[in-house]
Design a protein around this motif. Sequence first.
Motif, PDB file in Angstrom:
ATOM      1  N   VAL A  12      -8.660  18.250  -7.134  1.00 13.59           N
ATOM      2  CA  VAL A  12      -9.354  18.140  -5.862  1.00 13.59           C
ATOM      3  C   VAL A  12     -10.789  18.741  -6.143  1.00 13.59           C
ATOM      4  CG1 VAL A  12      -9.300  18.764  -3.297  1.00 13.59           C
ATOM      5  CG2 VAL A  12      -7.098  18.390  -4.871  1.00 13.59           C
ATOM      6  N   ILE A  54      -9.145  13.495  -6.151  1.00 15.01           N
ATOM      7  CA  ILE A  54      -9.327  13.381  -4.714  1.00 15.01           C
ATOM      8  C   ILE A  54     -10.534  14.392  -4.279  1.00 15.01           C
ATOM      9  CG2 ILE A  54      -8.385  13.747  -2.519  1.00 15.01           C
ATOM     10  CD1 ILE A  54      -5.422  13.938  -4.072  1.00 15.01           C
ATOM     11  N   VAL A  56     -12.609  16.181  -1.520  1.00 17.64           N
ATOM     12  CA  VAL A  56     -12.364  16.673  -0.176  1.00 17.64           C
ATOM     13  C   VAL A  56     -13.877  17.225   0.337  1.00 17.64           C
ATOM     14  CG1 VAL A  56     -11.006  17.873   1.566  1.00 17.64           C
ATOM     15  CG2 VAL A  56     -10.009  17.079  -0.418  1.00 17.64           C
ATOM     16  N   VAL A  95     -11.391  12.240   0.999  1.00 18.12           N
ATOM     17  CA  VAL A  95     -10.861  12.940   2.499  1.00 18.12           C
ATOM     18  C   VAL A  95     -11.938  13.842   3.047  1.00 18.12           C
ATOM     19  CG1 VAL A  95      -9.205  14.484   3.869  1.00 18.12           C
ATOM     20  CG2 VAL A  95      -8.502  13.022   1.697  1.00 18.12           C
ATOM     21  N   LYS A  97     -13.563  16.287   5.564  1.00 16.48           N
ATOM     22  CA  LYS A  97     -12.846  17.765   6.329  1.00 16.48           C
ATOM     23  C   LYS A  97     -14.112  17.942   7.142  1.00 16.48           C
ATOM     24  CE  LYS A  97     -13.872  21.364   2.741  1.00 16.48           C
ATOM     25  NZ  LYS A  97     -14.833  22.057   3.507  1.00 16.48           N
ATOM     26  N   THR A 106      -7.068  17.622   8.400  1.00 18.34           N
ATOM     27  CA  THR A 106      -7.165  16.378   7.437  1.00 18.34           C
ATOM     28  C   THR A 106      -5.811  15.905   6.970  1.00 18.34           C
ATOM     29  OG1 THR A 106      -7.150  17.485   5.347  1.00 18.34           O
ATOM     30  CG2 THR A 106      -9.142  17.618   6.412  1.00 18.34           C
ATOM     31  N   LEU A 108      -4.793  15.337   4.220  1.00 24.91           N
ATOM     32  CA  LEU A 108      -4.498  15.522   2.530  1.00 24.91           C
ATOM     33  C   LEU A 108      -3.299  15.910   2.378  1.00 24.91           C
ATOM     34  CD1 LEU A 108      -5.709  15.928  -0.192  1.00 24.91           C
ATOM     35  CD2 LEU A 108      -5.916  18.284   0.367  1.00 24.91           C
TER      36      LEU A 108
END
Length: 183
Positions: A12, A54, A56, A95, A97, A106, A108
Amino acid sequence: MGHNSTATCALVVVDMINAYGHPDAELLLRSVRDVLPGVRTAIDSARAAGVDVIYVNDNFGRWRSHHQELLDMALQGPHADLVKPVAPDEDALFVVKARHSIFYQTPLEYLLQQNGIGHVVLCGQVTEQCILYSALDAHIRHFDVTVVEDGVAHIHADLAQAALRMMERNMGAQLRSAEDLPF
């Protein structure tokens, strides 16, 4: 889940798509430059291992933003050199936020569950803010947590050191170098 070294991992990448227009940016920029190679190594390792990457990222209060708009804005900013090396590729998940934690309001957690991920490896910024709060939120949701020690940037070095100790001691997080990640 809980401390299962065989749990499926995801990397992440937190808040690295950034135009650095915020009040603490000057303090943060030096640290971001220092950890950029670690973030890049973590991303490259995850991609090579076929691990989900991912991103974020904060939406900078732009509620109509999607990831391409955020990326374009950061790449047109004065610090594009800090964004380009760690920009998402076509396989990256993204994603958006609005607040400090990668989980707060979110999707997630649902995304991680859908992909069978039980272990999050965190890199990005800011160690003593978004990384710390995200590690706590991951821990209370029973995800295993690893923090890329040379891949997290700080504003205040003393707070960052305390945050890393808290993550390790209070949340069971593993602190690992970008060269030594669990994938």
